[in-house]
Write a protein that holds these residues in place. Structure first.
Motif: not given
Ligand code: SF4
Ligand code: SF4
Length: 400
Positions: A226-230
């Motif tokens: 999730n952090v990577e996508v943001v």
């Protein structure tokens, strides 16, 4: 020997209870069940005795009759631990400031590692492992709700780059009973000119249901993704309509995203209002507000939603007797719906009745789970009170 699920502070807290039983007085689960297994102070005491016996302190071993709890006692302890919404009302009431919610989480972690958690939570864990959402639907269907909107842009609100990411969460994405909340919020964002995106299938469960199940280790892979996508989207702000997702990102993820502002939707709407960027129109109704536990007590967001509601011209805002830190729980937290749906429903009915006593026409809340629980209780009872989310109401009265 137990694993190391407790901090030094928590081990001290386990000993700090003065047996005043204030926590029991404020616990809605205990109020419904009147069962010692559920009573927070007794649960704390039983668990403390178990840990100490296992760690071999002679005095406590003597108190326990010189033995560790047997299988049945452990099973009973686990039943009590999961008949809890993690609402933290007990913690708010404790005069010794024992952080009971954190203790309940550590205790669940300890129990789950011993395989003592309810089986339903294994299904939730397997669903998240396989589908990346807690409801076990193909994750490609995460933004299917957009297809049912009357007017949606061709890109279905999914853009490669955006200033704002709206993280919808599993319940809002997949539960038809509350998809009106994300529908309202994307319309609100569009009408107020936000440069935003939803993540669609790229959004994975935040991990909150597994964290409260006592399976914290399952969160890591979800967090990394999730952090990577943001980061890829390049967002400066993330906004959440789900208080549990918001709480998880704030406490578990935020350190990985320096410079990204995390806001719950109530804070986002209040900010626009405060900066004079939106105006709200007339509403000739009596309204009240339900504090979601993960937004109010557990994240400290009490005033922004009230500021929004008080600013609606013509609306009469009334508080329920127990509000803010002492606010009631909808029964939908802490995975209780999975562990004991009957108890969850009983809590929702009592909370609904307390709101009806305010004489309000509308209960406004700020959580899809609270809306779903209170709406179900309302339908069961045939009550006339309306249950809505703050973003739905904000869209309803938003002036162009
Ligand atoms: S967190 Fe809520 S349900 Fe759980 S023991 Fe405390 S008051 Fe009771
Ligand atoms: S309120 Fe705090 S001190 Fe009092 S019984 Fe409960 S845990 Fe112990």
């Amino acid at each position: 020997m137990p694993s190391n699920n407790f901090t030094i502070k928590q081990l001290i807290e386990l000993d700090a209870c003065s047996k005043c039983y204030e926590c029991v007085r404020w616990c809605q689960a205990y109020e419904e069940r009147k069962d010692d297994l559920v009573a927070p102070a007794l649960r704390l005491r039983a668990f403390r005795a178990m840990l100490k016996a296992e760690r071999g302190l002679p005095l406590l071993r003597r108190l326990l009759g010189g033995r560790k709890p047997d299988g049945d006692e452990l099973k009973a302890m686990a039943e009590g631990a999961y008949r809890c919404t993690l609402c933290a009302r007990c913690a708010a009431a404790c005069p010794n400031k024992i952080d009971l919610r954190e203790l309940w989480l550590s205790i669940r972690q300890e129990l789950a590692e011993r395989g003592l958690h309810p089986n339903g939570l294994n299904l939730a864990r397997d669903a998240v492992r396989k589908q990346r959402n807690v409801v076990n639907y193909p994750n490609e269907e995460r933004a299917l709700w957009v297809d049912y909107m009357m007017e949606a842009p061709e890109d279905a609100y999914q853009r490669d780059r955006a200033e704002v990411v709206y993280y919808v969460g599993c319940v809002g994405s997949f539960s038809p009973a509350v998809q009106s909340i994300p529908e309202a919020f994307v319309q609100f964002l569009t009408r107020t000119g936000a440069d935003f995106t939803i993540l669609g299938a790229r959004e994975w469960c935040c991990g909150f249901p597994l964290l409260v199940a006592g399976m914290r280790q399952e969160m890591e892979v979800l967090k990394r993704h999730n952090v990577e996508v943001v980061r890829e989207v390049g967002a400066k702000t993330m906004v959440f309509t789900c208080p549990s997702c918001y709480n998880t990102w704030l406490n578990e993820y935020s350190v990985e995203l320096p410079g990204v502002e995390l806001l719950h939707s109530t804070q986002y709407v209040e900010k626009l209002l405060r900066e004079g960027k939106i105006r709200l129109g007339e509403l000739g109704q009596k309204i009240t507000y339900h504090d979601p536990c993960d937004l109010g007590r557990n994240s400290g967001v009490f005033e922004p939603p009230r500021a929004v509601l008080r600013s609606i011209p013509g609306a009469e805002f009334v508080e329920i007797e127990y509000n803010r830190a002492r606010g009631l729980c909808c029964g939908g937290g802490g995975d209780l719906e999975i562990s004991d749906p009957q108890l969850a429903g009983a809590e929702a009915s009592s909370t609904l009745a307390a709101f009806e006593a305010t004489g309000a026409d509308v209960i406004v809340t700020a959580c899809q789970q609270c809306k779903r629980s209170l709406q179900t209780a309302k339908e069961k009872k045939g009550s006339k009170i309306r249950v809505t989310d703050l973003v739905e109401l904000a869209l309803q009265v938003l002036e162009d």
